[in-house]
Write an enzyme that holds these catalytic residues in place. Structure first.
Site, PDB file in Angstrom:
ATOM      1  N   LYS A 170      28.681  -5.799 -22.305  1.00 48.92           N
ATOM      2  CA  LYS A 170      27.223  -5.929 -22.387  1.00 48.92           C
ATOM      3  C   LYS A 170      26.582  -4.631 -22.871  1.00 48.92           C
ATOM      4  O   LYS A 170      25.731  -4.640 -23.769  1.00 48.92           O
ATOM      5  CB  LYS A 170      26.643  -6.330 -21.026  1.00 48.92           C
ATOM      6  CG  LYS A 170      25.140  -6.604 -21.073  1.00 48.92           C
ATOM      7  CD  LYS A 170      24.590  -7.013 -19.721  1.00 48.92           C
ATOM      8  CE  LYS A 170      24.375  -5.797 -18.841  1.00 48.92           C
ATOM      9  NZ  LYS A 170      23.673  -6.119 -17.577  1.00 48.92           N
ATOM     10  N   ASP A 190      22.429 -10.662 -20.238  1.00 44.58           N
ATOM     11  CA  ASP A 190      22.217 -10.173 -18.872  1.00 44.58           C
ATOM     12  C   ASP A 190      21.754 -11.346 -18.004  1.00 44.58           C
ATOM     13  O   ASP A 190      21.787 -12.499 -18.435  1.00 44.58           O
ATOM     14  CB  ASP A 190      21.201  -9.023 -18.864  1.00 44.58           C
ATOM     15  CG  ASP A 190      19.784  -9.505 -19.122  1.00 44.58           C
ATOM     16  OD1 ASP A 190      19.608 -10.639 -19.625  1.00 44.58           O
ATOM     17  OD2 ASP A 190      18.841  -8.755 -18.804  1.00 44.58           O
TER      18      ASP A 190
END
Length: 211
Positions: A120, A138
């Protein structure tokens, strides 16, 4: 959700915010990398408050190394997990200096090899600092994609894979920012603001509320 709906959703999000970007404050790839490292389980507001004091003192790997772990801690104590984050920052700075001439690498494998950097974080840096068509997923984006049925998945990896498959190329670079902002301010976790949502008529959430 069909292709036409997805296209209309992306078109509306773009019309509403033609030039989206992160809410983290940064002026270089290194500052962005550190801010994203700090942002895990923390708000962008709290990270920006910390970096506003940290970056005037140290905004390069060399300057950060001079501060050391304890020095970095004094600036980030208001942020969760600050002990481990300070250690990761110093380890990362050492690797950047020793292996990358003090520069943030524009390379996924090299980024993910840095302490505290996962997929991420690498996606955010590649997208926001270097303009890659990556889509970091997220909690906000995971929620929006599942709730609206735009790109449902059982975990963040599945949602990312689906997004990369269904989002047309012209929208890919900005998609992460549109979805995260939509989840942060409109499609919030509790009591989503469906009444003020610009894509409410396209959303396939069965429990929409008119607030």
């Amino acid at each position: 959700m069909n292709k036409a709906k997805r296209l209309e959703i992306l078109t509306r999000l773009r019309e509403n915010n033609p030039h989206p970007t992160t809410e983290l404050n940064f002026s270089s790839p290194f500052e962005l990398l550190i801010a994203v490292l700090l942002s895990a389980q923390a708000t962008d507001v709290s990270v920006n408050k910390a970096t506003a004091k940290l970056y005037p003192v140290a905004n390069t790997p060399a300057a950060m190394l001079e501060l050391g772990v304890e020095g970095v801690k004094t600036y980030i104590k208001t942020i969760g997990l600050y002990n481990s984050k300070a250690e990761n920052i110093i380890k990362t700075c050492r690797i950047l200096l020793e292996q990358h001439n003090g520069e943030v690498p524009e390379d996924r494998a090299a980024l993910e090899a840095l302490p505290g950097v996962g997929r991420k974080t690498a996606n955010v840096v590649l997208n926001t600092a270097f303009g890659w068509p990556t889509i970091a997923v997220d909690t906000h984006i995971f929620r929006v994609c599942n709730r609206t049925q735009f790109a449902p998945g059982k975990n963040v990896e599945q949602v990312e894979e689906k997004l990369l498959k269904v989002v047309p190329a012209e929208f890919k670079v900005d998609c992460h920012h549109w979805l995260i902002l939509h989840g942060r301010y409109t499609c919030i976790a509790r009591k989503p603001r469906c009444g003020s949502c610009i894509i409410e008529d396209l959303c396939e959430y069965k429990e929409k509320v008119d607030i």
